[in-house]
Motif scaffolding. Structure first.
Motif, PDB file in Angstrom:
ATOM      1  N   ARG A 208      13.271   5.476 -17.913  1.00 54.15           N
ATOM      2  CA  ARG A 208      11.581   5.475 -17.719  1.00 54.15           C
ATOM      3  C   ARG A 208      12.109   6.344 -16.632  1.00 54.15           C
ATOM      4  O   ARG A 208      12.605   6.674 -15.383  1.00 54.15           O
ATOM      5  CB  ARG A 208      12.143   4.233 -18.057  1.00 54.15           C
ATOM      6  CG  ARG A 208      10.627   3.300 -17.526  1.00 54.15           C
ATOM      7  CD  ARG A 208      10.364   1.420 -17.825  1.00 54.15           C
ATOM      8  NE  ARG A 208       9.656   0.525 -17.456  1.00 54.15           N
ATOM      9  CZ  ARG A 208       9.048   0.321 -16.518  1.00 54.15           C
ATOM     10  NH1 ARG A 208      10.182   0.246 -15.165  1.00 54.15           N
ATOM     11  NH2 ARG A 208       7.481  -0.366 -16.057  1.00 54.15           N
ATOM     12  N   HIS A 210      10.820   5.783 -13.590  1.00 56.45           N
ATOM     13  CA  HIS A 210      11.422   4.475 -12.347  1.00 56.45           C
ATOM     14  C   HIS A 210      11.955   4.988 -11.023  1.00 56.45           C
ATOM     15  O   HIS A 210      13.064   5.652 -11.068  1.00 56.45           O
ATOM     16  CB  HIS A 210      11.779   3.317 -12.917  1.00 56.45           C
ATOM     17  CG  HIS A 210      12.254   1.840 -12.558  1.00 56.45           C
ATOM     18  ND1 HIS A 210      13.201   1.476 -10.812  1.00 56.45           N
ATOM     19  CD2 HIS A 210      11.841   0.472 -12.463  1.00 56.45           C
ATOM     20  CE1 HIS A 210      13.159   1.099 -10.621  1.00 56.45           C
ATOM     21  NE2 HIS A 210      11.962   0.227 -10.979  1.00 56.45           N
ATOM     22  N   GLU A 211      11.734   4.292  -9.414  1.00 54.62           N
ATOM     23  CA  GLU A 211      12.692   5.169  -8.988  1.00 54.62           C
ATOM     24  C   GLU A 211      14.233   4.696  -8.697  1.00 54.62           C
ATOM     25  O   GLU A 211      14.911   5.756  -8.003  1.00 54.62           O
ATOM     26  CB  GLU A 211      12.343   4.115  -7.241  1.00 54.62           C
ATOM     27  CG  GLU A 211      13.364   4.617  -6.243  1.00 54.62           C
ATOM     28  CD  GLU A 211      12.266   3.428  -5.118  1.00 54.62           C
ATOM     29  OE1 GLU A 211      12.881   4.210  -3.736  1.00 54.62           O
ATOM     30  OE2 GLU A 211      12.036   2.559  -5.103  1.00 54.62           O
ATOM     31  N   ARG A 212      14.901   4.223  -9.497  1.00 49.05           N
ATOM     32  CA  ARG A 212      16.028   3.819  -9.544  1.00 49.05           C
ATOM     33  C   ARG A 212      16.529   4.888 -10.160  1.00 49.05           C
ATOM     34  O   ARG A 212      17.821   5.391 -10.442  1.00 49.05           O
ATOM     35  CB  ARG A 212      16.012   2.255 -10.073  1.00 49.05           C
ATOM     36  CG  ARG A 212      17.515   2.675 -10.899  1.00 49.05           C
ATOM     37  CD  ARG A 212      18.041   0.580 -10.697  1.00 49.05           C
ATOM     38  NE  ARG A 212      17.091   0.383 -12.561  1.00 49.05           N
ATOM     39  CZ  ARG A 212      17.383   0.875 -13.465  1.00 49.05           C
ATOM     40  NH1 ARG A 212      18.617   1.418 -14.173  1.00 49.05           N
ATOM     41  NH2 ARG A 212      16.106  -0.361 -14.857  1.00 49.05           N
ATOM     42  N   GLY A 240       6.694   6.565 -16.880  1.00 52.05           N
ATOM     43  CA  GLY A 240       7.218   4.560 -16.213  1.00 52.05           C
ATOM     44  C   GLY A 240       6.318   4.653 -14.992  1.00 52.05           C
ATOM     45  O   GLY A 240       5.641   5.745 -14.361  1.00 52.05           O
ATOM     46  N   TYR A 242       6.633   5.287 -11.668  1.00 55.44           N
ATOM     47  CA  TYR A 242       6.555   6.192 -10.825  1.00 55.44           C
ATOM     48  C   TYR A 242       6.534   7.341 -11.172  1.00 55.44           C
ATOM     49  O   TYR A 242       6.199   9.187 -10.167  1.00 55.44           O
ATOM     50  CB  TYR A 242       8.777   6.214 -10.701  1.00 55.44           C
ATOM     51  CG  TYR A 242       9.321   6.054  -8.784  1.00 55.44           C
ATOM     52  CD1 TYR A 242       8.690   6.239  -8.187  1.00 55.44           C
ATOM     53  CD2 TYR A 242      10.171   7.642  -8.840  1.00 55.44           C
ATOM     54  CE1 TYR A 242       8.768   6.246  -6.677  1.00 55.44           C
ATOM     55  CE2 TYR A 242      10.500   7.903  -7.588  1.00 55.44           C
ATOM     56  CZ  TYR A 242       9.922   7.195  -6.776  1.00 55.44           C
ATOM     57  OH  TYR A 242      10.140   7.277  -5.681  1.00 55.44           O
ATOM     58  N   ASP A 292      18.997  -3.696  -8.313  1.00 53.22           N
ATOM     59  CA  ASP A 292      18.066  -3.280  -9.566  1.00 53.22           C
ATOM     60  C   ASP A 292      19.094  -1.822  -9.152  1.00 53.22           C
ATOM     61  O   ASP A 292      19.250  -1.173  -8.360  1.00 53.22           O
ATOM     62  CB  ASP A 292      17.255  -2.831  -9.124  1.00 53.22           C
ATOM     63  CG  ASP A 292      16.538  -2.142 -10.308  1.00 53.22           C
ATOM     64  OD1 ASP A 292      16.965  -2.009 -11.306  1.00 53.22           O
ATOM     65  OD2 ASP A 292      15.161  -1.949  -9.946  1.00 53.22           O
TER      66      ASP A 292
END
Length: 380
Positions: A208, A210-212, A240, A242, A292
């Protein structure tokens, strides 16, 4: 005699997600005659009915949800308690497994010592509870009363221990890999579809946006790698929140020809991306103090199954999904230079790349399938 088990969980297919896949992997590999599920009816009724008809085990659906505030969830436990009690009596259930510990795991305490109950934790759910005094207190009481606490990695185990739960009570059952039926896949020529030359090295991330997940640091690493290896393509599968940030970063780095965003792909197309990939990478990291973090990383097993060496961020539960220097490499997820060095090393050493890929495939097939996970499950 096989124990009769009831799994109670808000999260379960046909809704998609990591917890849903994990619980389905466990449940679908147990004896269907002695396995029952109570889950949410929220969502498409038609999809649920179609999914439920295909299963060999019995599924009950009821009005439970995690899309409401915690206090409302607590009030919904009273009617849920009656439903669980009814199923226990009807099917002579020996064990109740709570796929979500908060708040449905409270039902285990209500049943007292009348029945064994097991609770499941995955990562973000633990960290969210730690940030709330009330949730943390309730979680600790549930875990103390549980017969066993099941989690997915050493990272999550250590996080649970930090709550004051004795380590002997915690059992690690990592997500298992489901060997795909490759004969069902129609051939997709991805290099032709996306005009990728045969001598172009493909670096793949499936996650996805996502920043993580660390796509940004990999993009920065690709800029460094590109100085030595111009014939490479970084393929990003997924969508996602981001996405625009990442596309802007690609533009800033001048990597428009070296990065491909595919969006979400079908299972068929994904299988062929794994087959075409030279290296798989997901440099996940923990985001700030929010907690996270990656609980495990099943995508590393998927890539290894196809003989692809992997690179992962040394963060959260990822070290449980990668055998460092055997099936892939762990890197500092915040260090683009270190990420670039590992990519360059694998590109420059084709035999090492093949050896690590082969070792990864052997590890997944011999140690990481759901059949192997069920052996651990049965031992508790």
């Amino acid at each position: 005699m096989e124990k009769r088990r009831l799994f109670v969980s808000v999260d379960f297919p046909p809704v998609k997600g990591g917890i849903q896949n994990y619980l389905y992997g466990l449940v679908s590999n147990l004896d269907p005659k002695n396995t029952y599920v109570l889950t949410s009816k929220k969502g498409s009724v038609a999809e649920q009915e179609a999914f439920d008809r295909k299963q060999n085990f019995k599924i009950y659906r009821t009005d439970i949800s995690n899309g409401i505030n915690f206090v409302k969830q607590l009030f919904k436990l009273f009617p849920l308690y009656k439903e669980v009690k009814k199923i226990i009596k009807k099917h002579k259930i020996d064990e109740v497994h709570f796929g979500n510990t908060l708040p449905v795991g409270l039902l285990g305490i209500l049943f007292g010592r009348k029945i064994d109950f097991y609770t499941y934790l995955y990562g973000l759910d633990i960290l969210n509870a730690k940030n709330s005094i009330i949730k943390r207190y309730i979680l600790k009481e549930i875990l103390k009363s549980s017969s066993k606490v099941i989690t997915i990695s050493n990272y999550t185990k250590n996080t649970i221990i930090s709550l004051g739960i004795e380590k002997e009570k915690i059992k690690i059952i990592s997500p298992g890999f489901s060997v795909p039926n490759e004969y069902s896949h129609r051939f997709i020529n991805l290099r032709e579809k996306y005009s990728i030359s045969m001598d172009t090295k493909i670096i793949l991330t499936v996650a996805r946006l996502h920043e993580r997940k660390g796509h940004d640091k990999v993009i920065e690493a690709i800029k460094l790698v590109n100085k030595q290896n111009e014939k490479l393509l970084y393929v990003i599968c997924g969508k996602g929140p981001y996405e625009m940030d990442l596309k802007n970063l690609v533009k800033e780095q001048g990597l428009g020809k070296q990065v491909l965003f595919t969006g979400e792909v079908t299972d068929e197309e994904l299988a062929y991306w794994y087959k075409e990939a030279d290296i798989f990478i997901m440099a996940s990291r923990q985001i700030g103090t929010v907690g996270d973090v990656e609980g495990y990383g099943i995508v590393f097993l998927e890539a290894n199954y196809y003989g692809v060496p992997v690179i992962g961020g040394d963060s959260g539960g990822i070290p449980d999904a990668i055998r460092h220097e055997q099936t892939g490499f762990l890197v500092d997820p915040l260090n683009p230079s270190e990420i670039a060095d590992r990519i360059n090393y694998l590109i420059a050493n084709e035999e090492v790349c093949k050896t690590i890929g082969r070792q990864g495939k052997e590890w997944v097939i011999n140690s990481c399938t759901w059949e192997e996970r069920i052996k651990i499950f049965s031992s508790i």
